[in-house]
Design a protein around this motif. Sequence first.
Motif, PDB file in Angstrom:
ATOM      1  N   ARG A  24       0.846  -1.197   0.000  1.00 56.74           N
ATOM      2  CA  ARG A  24       0.000   0.000   0.000  1.00 56.74           C
ATOM      3  C   ARG A  24       0.884   1.250   0.000  1.00 56.74           C
ATOM      4  NH1 ARG A  24      -2.795  -3.461   3.730  1.00 56.74           N
ATOM      5  NH2 ARG A  24      -4.819  -4.142   2.858  1.00 56.74           N
ATOM      6  N   PHE A  25       1.947   1.188  -0.790  1.00 56.62           N
ATOM      7  CA  PHE A  25       2.906   2.291  -0.813  1.00 56.62           C
ATOM      8  C   PHE A  25       2.248   3.589  -1.278  1.00 56.62           C
ATOM      9  CE2 PHE A  25       6.400   4.687  -2.942  1.00 56.62           C
ATOM     10  CZ  PHE A  25       7.201   4.879  -1.826  1.00 56.62           C
ATOM     11  N   ALA A  26       1.349   3.487  -2.246  1.00 55.59           N
ATOM     12  CA  ALA A  26       0.669   4.689  -2.735  1.00 55.59           C
ATOM     13  C   ALA A  26      -0.083   5.381  -1.603  1.00 55.59           C
ATOM     14  CB  ALA A  26      -0.283   4.319  -3.873  1.00 55.59           C
ATOM     15  N   ASN A  27      -0.754   4.596  -0.774  1.00 59.80           N
ATOM     16  CA  ASN A  27      -1.477   5.174   0.353  1.00 59.80           C
ATOM     17  C   ASN A  27      -0.516   5.831   1.340  1.00 59.80           C
ATOM     18  OD1 ASN A  27      -4.303   3.931  -0.212  1.00 59.80           O
ATOM     19  ND2 ASN A  27      -2.875   2.225  -0.353  1.00 59.80           N
ATOM     20  N   ALA A  28       0.665   5.253   1.489  1.00 57.61           N
ATOM     21  CA  ALA A  28       1.653   5.842   2.398  1.00 57.61           C
ATOM     22  C   ALA A  28       2.169   7.157   1.844  1.00 57.61           C
ATOM     23  CB  ALA A  28       2.811   4.864   2.620  1.00 57.61           C
ATOM     24  N   VAL A  29       2.381   7.194   0.545  1.00 60.23           N
ATOM     25  CA  VAL A  29       2.842   8.433  -0.092  1.00 60.23           C
ATOM     26  C   VAL A  29       1.816   9.540   0.116  1.00 60.23           C
ATOM     27  CG1 VAL A  29       3.291   9.523  -2.333  1.00 60.23           C
ATOM     28  CG2 VAL A  29       4.339   7.304  -1.779  1.00 60.23           C
ATOM     29  N   MET A  30       0.555   9.232  -0.106  1.00 60.46           N
ATOM     30  CA  MET A  30      -0.474  10.253   0.026  1.00 60.46           C
ATOM     31  C   MET A  30      -0.675  10.638   1.490  1.00 60.46           C
ATOM     32  SD  MET A  30      -0.771  10.627  -3.042  1.00 60.46           S
ATOM     33  CE  MET A  30      -1.869  12.055  -2.959  1.00 60.46           C
ATOM     34  N   ALA A  31      -0.518   9.678   2.383  1.00 60.80           N
ATOM     35  CA  ALA A  31      -0.740   9.965   3.802  1.00 60.80           C
ATOM     36  C   ALA A  31       0.370  10.832   4.382  1.00 60.80           C
ATOM     37  CB  ALA A  31      -0.832   8.653   4.586  1.00 60.80           C
ATOM     38  N   LEU A  44      12.330  -2.395  -2.968  1.00 63.32           N
ATOM     39  CA  LEU A  44      10.949  -1.999  -2.679  1.00 63.32           C
ATOM     40  C   LEU A  44       9.963  -2.920  -3.382  1.00 63.32           C
ATOM     41  CD1 LEU A  44       8.678   0.158  -1.896  1.00 63.32           C
ATOM     42  CD2 LEU A  44       9.246   1.262  -4.092  1.00 63.32           C
ATOM     43  N   SER A  45       8.969  -3.390  -2.619  1.00 68.68           N
ATOM     44  CA  SER A  45       7.789  -4.000  -3.246  1.00 68.68           C
ATOM     45  C   SER A  45       6.781  -2.874  -3.462  1.00 68.68           C
ATOM     46  CB  SER A  45       7.171  -5.064  -2.335  1.00 68.68           C
ATOM     47  OG  SER A  45       8.087  -6.090  -2.062  1.00 68.68           O
ATOM     48  N   PHE A  46       6.603  -2.494  -4.708  1.00 64.17           N
ATOM     49  CA  PHE A  46       5.712  -1.378  -5.043  1.00 64.17           C
ATOM     50  C   PHE A  46       4.368  -1.961  -5.468  1.00 64.17           C
ATOM     51  CE2 PHE A  46       3.777   1.598  -7.991  1.00 64.17           C
ATOM     52  CZ  PHE A  46       4.038   2.848  -7.438  1.00 64.17           C
ATOM     53  N   GLY A  47       3.366  -1.743  -4.639  1.00 64.12           N
ATOM     54  CA  GLY A  47       2.096  -2.414  -4.846  1.00 64.12           C
ATOM     55  C   GLY A  47       1.218  -1.795  -5.912  1.00 64.12           C
ATOM     56  N   GLY A  48       0.599  -2.648  -6.696  1.00 62.01           N
ATOM     57  CA  GLY A  48      -0.395  -2.200  -7.644  1.00 62.01           C
ATOM     58  C   GLY A  48      -1.770  -2.791  -7.360  1.00 62.01           C
ATOM     59  N   THR A  49      -1.795  -4.018  -6.887  1.00 65.12           N
ATOM     60  CA  THR A  49      -3.050  -4.753  -6.752  1.00 65.12           C
ATOM     61  C   THR A  49      -4.018  -4.083  -5.778  1.00 65.12           C
ATOM     62  OG1 THR A  49      -1.704  -6.728  -7.114  1.00 65.12           O
ATOM     63  CG2 THR A  49      -3.995  -7.057  -6.418  1.00 65.12           C
ATOM     64  N   LYS A  50      -3.536  -3.756  -4.584  1.00 67.35           N
ATOM     65  CA  LYS A  50      -4.435  -3.172  -3.590  1.00 67.35           C
ATOM     66  C   LYS A  50      -4.855  -1.757  -3.986  1.00 67.35           C
ATOM     67  CE  LYS A  50      -2.543  -5.891   0.247  1.00 67.35           C
ATOM     68  NZ  LYS A  50      -3.642  -6.839   0.474  1.00 67.35           N
ATOM     69  N   ASN A  51      -4.121  -1.169  -4.885  1.00 66.51           N
ATOM     70  CA  ASN A  51      -4.452   0.182  -5.336  1.00 66.51           C
ATOM     71  C   ASN A  51      -5.314   0.179  -6.608  1.00 66.51           C
ATOM     72  OD1 ASN A  51      -4.395   2.964  -5.055  1.00 66.51           O
ATOM     73  ND2 ASN A  51      -2.500   3.231  -6.238  1.00 66.51           N
ATOM     74  N   GLY A  52      -5.691  -1.006  -7.091  1.00 65.96           N
ATOM     75  CA  GLY A  52      -6.635  -1.008  -8.205  1.00 65.96           C
ATOM     76  C   GLY A  52      -6.331  -1.936  -9.369  1.00 65.96           C
ATOM     77  N   LEU A  53      -5.175  -2.561  -9.396  1.00 66.47           N
ATOM     78  CA  LEU A  53      -4.851  -3.433 -10.534  1.00 66.47           C
ATOM     79  C   LEU A  53      -5.375  -4.851 -10.313  1.00 66.47           C
ATOM     80  CD1 LEU A  53      -1.249  -2.216 -11.393  1.00 66.47           C
ATOM     81  CD2 LEU A  53      -3.475  -1.307 -12.093  1.00 66.47           C
ATOM     82  N   MET A  54      -5.416  -5.618 -11.410  1.00 70.52           N
ATOM     83  CA  MET A  54      -5.870  -7.005 -11.323  1.00 70.52           C
ATOM     84  C   MET A  54      -4.908  -7.870 -10.519  1.00 70.52           C
ATOM     85  SD  MET A  54      -7.122  -7.797 -15.192  1.00 70.52           S
ATOM     86  CE  MET A  54      -8.583  -7.016 -15.896  1.00 70.52           C
ATOM     87  N   GLY A  55      -3.634  -7.547 -10.622  1.00 69.80           N
ATOM     88  CA  GLY A  55      -2.634  -8.356  -9.940  1.00 69.80           C
ATOM     89  C   GLY A  55      -1.257  -8.062 -10.491  1.00 69.80           C
ATOM     90  N   VAL A  56      -0.699  -6.936 -10.093  1.00 65.12           N
ATOM     91  CA  VAL A  56       0.667  -6.587 -10.510  1.00 65.12           C
ATOM     92  C   VAL A  56       1.363  -5.854  -9.379  1.00 65.12           C
ATOM     93  CG1 VAL A  56       2.131  -5.521 -12.255  1.00 65.12           C
ATOM     94  CG2 VAL A  56      -0.197  -6.213 -12.853  1.00 65.12           C
ATOM     95  N   GLU A  57       2.561  -6.293  -9.084  1.00 64.77           N
ATOM     96  CA  GLU A  57       3.426  -5.624  -8.122  1.00 64.77           C
ATOM     97  C   GLU A  57       4.783  -5.456  -8.788  1.00 64.77           C
ATOM     98  OE1 GLU A  57       2.089  -5.422  -4.560  1.00 64.77           O
ATOM     99  OE2 GLU A  57       0.317  -5.855  -5.781  1.00 64.77           O
ATOM    100  N   ALA A  58       5.449  -4.373  -8.466  1.00 57.86           N
ATOM    101  CA  ALA A  58       6.800  -4.185  -8.987  1.00 57.86           C
ATOM    102  C   ALA A  58       7.812  -4.407  -7.877  1.00 57.86           C
ATOM    103  CB  ALA A  58       6.959  -2.776  -9.543  1.00 57.86           C
TER     104      ALA A  58
END
Lengths: 340, 340, 340, 340
Positions: D175-182, D199-213
């Motif tokens: 949930r890195f995006a949420n941390a950035v915004m918070a 870094l595990s940069f999350g995409g799935t919990k932020n809206g993707l079907m299933g992708v993490e970088a």
Amino acid sequence: MYFTSDNAAPVPPEVMAELARANDGFTRGYGADQATAAAQEMLREVLDAPDAVVHLVTTGTAANALALAAFCPPWGAVFCHSHAHVAEDECGAPEFYTHGAKLVLVGGDHGRMDALALGTALLRTGAGGVHGVQRGMLTLTNVTEAGTVYTAAETAELAGLARAQGLPVHLDGARFANAVMATGATPADLTWRAGVDVLSFGGTKNGLMGVEAVVFFDPARAWEFELRRKRGGHLLSKGRYLGAQMVAMLQDGRWRHWAAQANAMAALLAEGLATRGVVLRHPVQANILFVEWPVGTSARLRAGGAMFYDMPATEGQEGARLVTSWATTEADVAAFLRLI
Amino acid sequence: MYFTSDNAAPVPPEVMAELARANDGFTRGYGADQATAAAQEMLREVLDAPDAVVHLVTTGTAANALALAAFCPPWGAVFCHSHAHVAEDECGAPEFYTHGAKLVLVGGDHGRMDALALGTALLRTGAGGVHGVQRGMLTLTNVTEAGTVYTAAETAELAGLARAQGLPVHLDGARFANAVMATGATPADLTWRAGVDVLSFGGTKNGLMGVEAVVFFDPARAWEFELRRKRGGHLLSKGRYLGAQMVAMLQDGRWRHWAAQANAMAALLAEGLATRGVVLRHPVQANILFVEWPVGTSARLRAGGAMFYDMPATEGQEGARLVTSWATTEADVAAFLRLI
Amino acid sequence: MYFTSDNAAPVPPEVMAELARANDGFTRGYGADQATAAAQEMLREVLDAPDAVVHLVTTGTAANALALAAFCPPWGAVFCHSHAHVAEDECGAPEFYTHGAKLVLVGGDHGRMDALALGTALLRTGAGGVHGVQRGMLTLTNVTEAGTVYTAAETAELAGLARAQGLPVHLDGARFANAVMATGATPADLTWRAGVDVLSFGGTKNGLMGVEAVVFFDPARAWEFELRRKRGGHLLSKGRYLGAQMVAMLQDGRWRHWAAQANAMAALLAEGLATRGVVLRHPVQANILFVEWPVGTSARLRAGGAMFYDMPATEGQEGARLVTSWATTEADVAAFLRLI
Amino acid sequence: MYFTSDNAAPVPPEVMAELARANDGFTRGYGADQATAAAQEMLREVLDAPDAVVHLVTTGTAANALALAAFCPPWGAVFCHSHAHVAEDECGAPEFYTHGAKLVLVGGDHGRMDALALGTALLRTGAGGVHGVQRGMLTLTNVTEAGTVYTAAETAELAGLARAQGLPVHLDGARFANAVMATGATPADLTWRAGVDVLSFGGTKNGLMGVEAVVFFDPARAWEFELRRKRGGHLLSKGRYLGAQMVAMLQDGRWRHWAAQANAMAALLAEGLATRGVVLRHPVQANILFVEWPVGTSARLRAGGAMFYDMPATEGQEGARLVTSWATTEADVAAFLRLI
């Protein structure tokens, strides 16, 4: 007449004596004792390798698997002879300790790896990029499982192919003493001078209760090895009893004498068998013979008290493996030959 | 005055004698020898467990890790005390042999697992379905790392919690002999009658060069164990030298006498220390003492020739661990106490 | 003219449509969604296996390695063809997931395992007792890596050899649809009726973005599989997008039509090439061709816009691999043939 | 009113659109496509890290476990928070991929690691030499499992403690995006400028079907990562569909907008709940709330159509976890609050 294996023999009295000597008073544990230090120093001298790091374990399987794991990553290929001990007789210990490396089998007559076959295997492996396992390391065995030996030059040729690809080289020397005596080469010439990075130096088959040394000619991986050894349950708390055995073997060149006796008895046996028309399937260069004799011979020999392992044979024949040791006597050989 | 560890002591002369006796002539390898068979039979008798399967290895770490791996899958949780040997002193051997099982640490005073804490840990583990590791097995240690013991009833209570969840139970008995002598319980009452499925029966800390037995009260997993042992490099070709040591220890109740001596010397030491105002951090029930004394004491003791390990302590104090063994004498204890 | 691989093609519009349909509102995670349930049910129908347990993963490597790990212990041998995908193209994934099992390579022409060679390998493995790895399982590939197929009878013969030794059988069906269309057999006849215990049912090479099903005809190992899948990081939280893809492929027999198209284009290509004197190294039975043409041909084809992989060839020739897919058209084939 | 998890939501229409765009014609496989390249480049820009190596996988568990395995040896300790996802929700994936590393649990309130506790754990680990596991690496989670965040300074403090011991640092940013915004911090300040190596940069919990970088700020381990990814079955042949999703999220700052919406809805919910006397167990800083309300409330909410997970609570109360996502609306929140 016990020819099943060199591990069927008792240990020489000098080993018992050295154990008794080491069993005196309290000492530090986990290999920090004087006997272990003495063994390590003696091995460095034997190998003419003053910077080598030496560690002791109790079995050849542990020595080999730990040595391979120290150099080969889980996605690596270990190039070994098709009938190498690591491939056939260790129940997957190399795979276990390396966390899943792949043994790539390389052919060659009489237990010796064929240089062309090795070259081909090296070229093919890793060519598919991330899709296949990567080139990991080379492991040779001297004395081979077929009872033959590699000379220093032959070792250097094979090791050179691997090193040209940047690969480290391991030598399984469970019967290294027999190889030294058979080739007449120095231990250094058969190992680091020929490109070997890590050596399993055998003690058990040459007369000890159960001690093998792992010798790192390049000490860079030695600390990781110590962690892997502990993690594998191979760090004995009372290290002195391993050290003492190794000292007993190395002192006064005994390791050479014991191996020489085994080799000599094998030669005597080979000569006698050949005279009696027995087929030797591989050149007898050290202390192992693979033979073929007419059907019925094995039963007759066993009825006479001989012990050995059966082997596959050509039709109409029976196969057997005979192994001599420090404890084999001329009388044993003569008695066996009389039964043929 | 060597109080560092029970592995610093030499082996009793009976061990040397039995090794010499076993070193006679040729024999079968890989544990198929008579000495190993005798040791196995004696252990079954000691444990009153005629159907148990017994195998020998050279270290406690190997015994524990192989025993755990025989029962706990890679995705299992091994419940152990927070300061268990498997958790702190084996460099991750349980994780290695189980292929990544998770040690779940359970608290409790004086090295003994708290039943409530175990119950809580059992309930919490696996509750998340496929997302978390599953309940795997329980491992207890007797004598504990704090030098305390579990009675048969205490063992049965903890084992019962695990078995109620269908979990197998392992007992790390590196100092099992000391636990037997300390509790006065029978070996059977401390193990299978209390719900233990597999036991690491220690020999090394009680006086052997390096032999531990793994005892399967339920033989179902024993064949897999043999494959894991071989694969771990722990199958010695010359098994007779392990068997002989174990025979030497079990014969004529020597294992009890050696442990009794160690326990008695610890008690004597504890009494003397208490008299001199030294704080004992845990009840002294077997052969290990954890002490606290004023700053400066450790240096003075060492100057006088005493050897032991430092431990953390409360402020203004110094901590130390003292371990006695079969070889500790009343004179050693008296000399140590004089230095305090 | 993209003939590199069936994974180079886009996905059919029906897949996009089904994904859009599934992307409606909130749903349960981790495979507990309706699309996954529908896919599982459809697969059970396709395979005529009402009790089968079906799980979805994203890659063929994961499907294969997880399926093998569900049945083969770390000390087991996985018998596979010398050029199987699991042996050559998965960077050791089977070894990783099984914790070190050994792949035993079995020969056979045109990518098909030879029954005699399998029989020999089965007999040799495990004969050394605890010293060698044990017989673990058999894995076949249909369509094979050489583009050939096994009939139901051929599958049953090989599977039968394994089952006679008590071994489970895996089928790598990354191109299972192509095999079904090529043989005309029913999915059941090519799998469980022929002795297959677990199937990797491919979706990706047949047109999906990345979905494979692992089908357990015997549900006994399915829970362990779920734990291994999670532990391997292969349990997707938003399972609906895997389920939807599989539904899109299975609905209205599309999986058959897509594979039929790929097979037909391969046949057309093979026919055209043969007419032009190009050598086909293996029978073209599904959607893969291995060809040899005169040196210089590859460059000319590429200059004309064709894409494919080079392969080893006999002297004076060039080798290439051509793969067709659902998206290959007659125009593509014709254009390619014009360049020859 | 779906508050079970951010993975219950559908994907935004922009993701479907980008997938459709990527689904055009043939392309290279295994991540060598243009969509993947674009995603990698966009991530380097977002992170202000032009030399970073970026790879895509489908799950957070895979991202985390592969990232840890790239840095931590099998005998290493991974320091993580007691309730970290890697410790509690991945079924031992870190242990599997690292081949048995040990997770050392570090406490701290509200899901945040306590610096003193980390310091103590660092000092204790590895102090026993070869007997214990060695210090391996640190992993932090931002947003934490408790829904709290680390500021850049807090991250730097904890990472600094690890780096002072030479340890690499991983950040689980599911949930890195949420941390950035918070936090309002830049992605660079929350990662490599604070000492994060991977870094595990999350995409799935932020809206993707299933992708993490997985982002390697230091490229040294990136090739090994590729081999581990393939070996783990996580290299998708049709990489474009992962790349396209990531592109859809990163374009036009959508990843920020989606996370901002989730955070805003959580704040709105928290405010409304607090007004109604509901206890918030942790500060609500991102998109997760842990609440306690009177017994009976949960049933009433569910009867009204609300969905969420139960959590342990203090006596007389009920606990629940509520998670918002990009798809949560003010109407959802209002409807939920009306039910309280």
